[in-house]
Scaffold this motif. Structure first.
Motif, short mmCIF file in Angstrom:
data_model
loop_
_atom_site.label_atom_id
_atom_site.label_comp_id
_atom_site.label_asym_id
_atom_site.label_seq_id
_atom_site.Cartn_x
_atom_site.Cartn_y
_atom_site.Cartn_z
N UNK A 11 19.39 -0.01 -25.33
CA UNK A 11 20.02 1.26 -25.68
C UNK A 11 21.48 1.26 -25.26
N UNK A 12 21.77 0.76 -24.06
CA UNK A 12 23.16 0.72 -23.58
C UNK A 12 24.01 -0.17 -24.49
N UNK A 13 23.47 -1.29 -24.95
CA UNK A 13 24.23 -2.19 -25.81
C UNK A 13 24.51 -1.54 -27.16
N UNK A 14 23.60 -0.71 -27.64
CA UNK A 14 23.74 -0.10 -28.95
C UNK A 14 24.56 1.20 -28.89
N UNK A 15 24.95 1.61 -27.71
CA UNK A 15 25.67 2.87 -27.53
C UNK A 15 27.05 2.80 -28.18
N UNK A 16 27.40 3.83 -28.92
CA UNK A 16 28.72 3.90 -29.55
C UNK A 16 29.80 4.02 -28.48
N UNK A 17 30.95 3.40 -28.69
CA UNK A 17 32.02 3.46 -27.69
C UNK A 17 32.42 4.90 -27.33
N UNK A 18 32.46 5.79 -28.31
CA UNK A 18 32.82 7.17 -28.04
C UNK A 18 31.79 7.84 -27.14
N UNK A 19 30.52 7.61 -27.41
CA UNK A 19 29.47 8.22 -26.61
C UNK A 19 29.43 7.62 -25.21
N UNK A 20 29.70 6.32 -25.10
CA UNK A 20 29.74 5.68 -23.78
C UNK A 20 30.87 6.26 -22.96
N UNK A 21 32.04 6.44 -23.56
CA UNK A 21 33.19 7.00 -22.85
C UNK A 21 32.89 8.42 -22.39
N UNK A 22 32.26 9.21 -23.24
CA UNK A 22 31.91 10.58 -22.85
C UNK A 22 30.89 10.59 -21.72
N UNK A 23 29.89 9.71 -21.82
CA UNK A 23 28.87 9.64 -20.77
C UNK A 23 29.49 9.27 -19.44
N UNK A 24 30.39 8.29 -19.43
CA UNK A 24 31.05 7.89 -18.17
C UNK A 24 31.86 9.04 -17.59
N UNK A 67 30.93 11.11 -14.10
CA UNK A 67 31.94 11.24 -13.06
C UNK A 67 32.18 12.71 -12.72
N UNK A 68 32.40 13.53 -13.74
CA UNK A 68 32.75 14.94 -13.53
C UNK A 68 31.62 15.70 -12.84
N UNK A 69 30.42 15.29 -13.06
CA UNK A 69 29.27 15.95 -12.45
C UNK A 69 29.23 15.70 -10.94
N UNK A 70 29.76 14.58 -10.50
CA UNK A 70 29.69 14.20 -9.09
C UNK A 70 30.99 14.42 -8.32
N UNK A 71 32.10 14.49 -9.01
CA UNK A 71 33.42 14.57 -8.38
C UNK A 71 33.74 16.01 -7.97
N UNK A 72 34.09 16.22 -6.71
CA UNK A 72 34.40 17.55 -6.21
C UNK A 72 35.63 18.14 -6.91
N UNK A 84 40.66 15.22 -11.35
CA UNK A 84 41.31 14.15 -10.58
C UNK A 84 41.87 13.08 -11.52
N UNK A 85 42.67 12.19 -10.97
CA UNK A 85 43.32 11.15 -11.78
C UNK A 85 42.30 10.26 -12.47
N UNK A 86 41.23 9.90 -11.76
CA UNK A 86 40.21 9.05 -12.37
C UNK A 86 39.50 9.80 -13.51
N UNK A 87 39.20 11.06 -13.30
CA UNK A 87 38.57 11.87 -14.34
C UNK A 87 39.48 12.03 -15.55
N UNK A 88 40.77 12.21 -15.30
CA UNK A 88 41.72 12.32 -16.40
C UNK A 88 41.77 11.03 -17.20
#
Length: 66
Positions: free
Chosen positions: A13-26, A30-35, A47-51
């Protein structure tokens, strides 16, 4: 054996994931865990990483144009 099969399915499933969906998931993971990203209403205000992750998503969403 079931665990190994589940791992292979998840990997496929991860290999078949579309680049756009993978970028959104990442970005979302991140946003769910980052204060810093949790307390803002716009991804650009996190934050800079989230941006950076959001910029990667926007680029993939636009098809790499820009």
């Amino acid at each position: 054996m079931t665990s190994a099969r589940g791992s292979r399915v998840q990997a496929a499933v991860r290999q078949a994931e579309l680049p756009m969906l993978r970028a959104y998931r990442l970005w979302f993971e991140h946003a769910r865990k980052c204060a810093d990203c949790k307390c803002v209403s716009r991804a650009q205000d996190g934050c800079a990483h989230g941006q950076g992750l959001w910029g990667t998503y926007r680029s993939a969403y636009d098809g790499g144009a820009g």
